[in-house]
Design an enzyme around this catalytic site. Structure first.
Site, PDB file in Angstrom:
ATOM      1  N   TYR A  24       0.791  -1.227   0.000  1.00  0.00           N
ATOM      2  CA  TYR A  24       0.000   0.000   0.000  1.00  0.00           C
ATOM      3  C   TYR A  24       0.826   1.282   0.000  1.00  0.00           C
ATOM      4  O   TYR A  24       0.257   2.367  -0.079  1.00  0.00           O
ATOM      5  CB  TYR A  24      -0.946   0.013   1.211  1.00  0.00           C
ATOM      6  CG  TYR A  24      -1.951  -1.113   1.178  1.00  0.00           C
ATOM      7  CD1 TYR A  24      -2.967  -1.128   0.239  1.00  0.00           C
ATOM      8  CD2 TYR A  24      -1.866  -2.170   2.074  1.00  0.00           C
ATOM      9  CE1 TYR A  24      -3.888  -2.162   0.200  1.00  0.00           C
ATOM     10  CE2 TYR A  24      -2.781  -3.207   2.053  1.00  0.00           C
ATOM     11  CZ  TYR A  24      -3.790  -3.202   1.102  1.00  0.00           C
ATOM     12  OH  TYR A  24      -4.693  -4.228   1.072  1.00  0.00           O
ATOM     13  N   HIS A  84      -8.640   2.186  -5.735  1.00  0.00           N
ATOM     14  CA  HIS A  84      -7.911   1.226  -4.904  1.00  0.00           C
ATOM     15  C   HIS A  84      -6.428   1.487  -5.073  1.00  0.00           C
ATOM     16  O   HIS A  84      -5.956   1.676  -6.201  1.00  0.00           O
ATOM     17  CB  HIS A  84      -8.229  -0.225  -5.309  1.00  0.00           C
ATOM     18  CG  HIS A  84      -9.642  -0.587  -5.017  1.00  0.00           C
ATOM     19  ND1 HIS A  84     -10.057  -0.963  -3.766  1.00  0.00           N
ATOM     20  CD2 HIS A  84     -10.738  -0.606  -5.810  1.00  0.00           C
ATOM     21  CE1 HIS A  84     -11.358  -1.214  -3.803  1.00  0.00           C
ATOM     22  NE2 HIS A  84     -11.787  -0.989  -5.029  1.00  0.00           N
TER      23      HIS A  84
END
Length: 169
Positions: free
Chosen positions: A24, A101
């Site tokens: 991430y 995302h």
């Protein structure tokens, strides 16, 4: 038309910067929210950023956005793959919505390949890290008729007039 866009982040996104940085990235949620505010300002928009780990809270915010926001950017996190209520809420308010995302959900576990939310969204941006938020805000601004550096909404007719004056089609 209001110039506010709602930027919603779902479960575990409050852990950005410490949660699986290899997947991430190292930016925190505060970093992402600042990026969103700055990008929105380029178009004369205001990004109202919120995060919740609760599906019901996200749904409440979506429902409350009717009449107060021009559009929504949402990273529903894991709710993408499990929630039918979030896309129902998006459809109910009728605001243009872009799903984001950080990771490429299609390159991950098979259960992550499907998003219920994307069926209610104008589009989905995934796998580009925090740049996906910037791109989503830019696309939403264009869809809403806001031009970079202008600071106010422009109509499609005005945009077409400018293109005609410039000899473009």
């Amino acid at each position: 038309m209001t110039n506010t866009i709602l930027v919603l982040n779902g479960p575990n996104l409050n852990m950005l910067g410490t949660r699986e940085p290899a997947l991430y990235g190292s930016q925190t949620l505060a970093d992402v929210e600042q990026l969103c505010r700055l990008e929105a300002e380029r178009y004369g928009l205001v990004a109202e950023c919120r995060q919740s780990n609760g599906e019901g809270v996200l749904i409440d915010w979506i429902q409350q956005s009717a009449g107060t926001a021009a559009g929504i950017v949402i990273n529903p996190g894991g709710y993408s793959h499990t929630s039918v209520a979030i896309p129902d809420a998006i459809r109910a308010v009728g605001l243009p919505t872009i799903e984001v995302h950080l990771s490429n959900i299609h390159a991950r576990e098979p259960f992550r390949h499907h998003s219920f939310v994307s069926a209610a969204a104008l589009g989905m941006i995934c796998g580009l890290g925090s740049a996906g938020y910037r791109l989503a805000i830019s696309a939403l601004a264009e869809k809403l008729g806001f031009a970079a550096g202008v600071g106010s909404a422009t109509t499609k007719t005005n945009q077409e007039d400018r293109r005609s004056a410039a000899g473009e089609r």
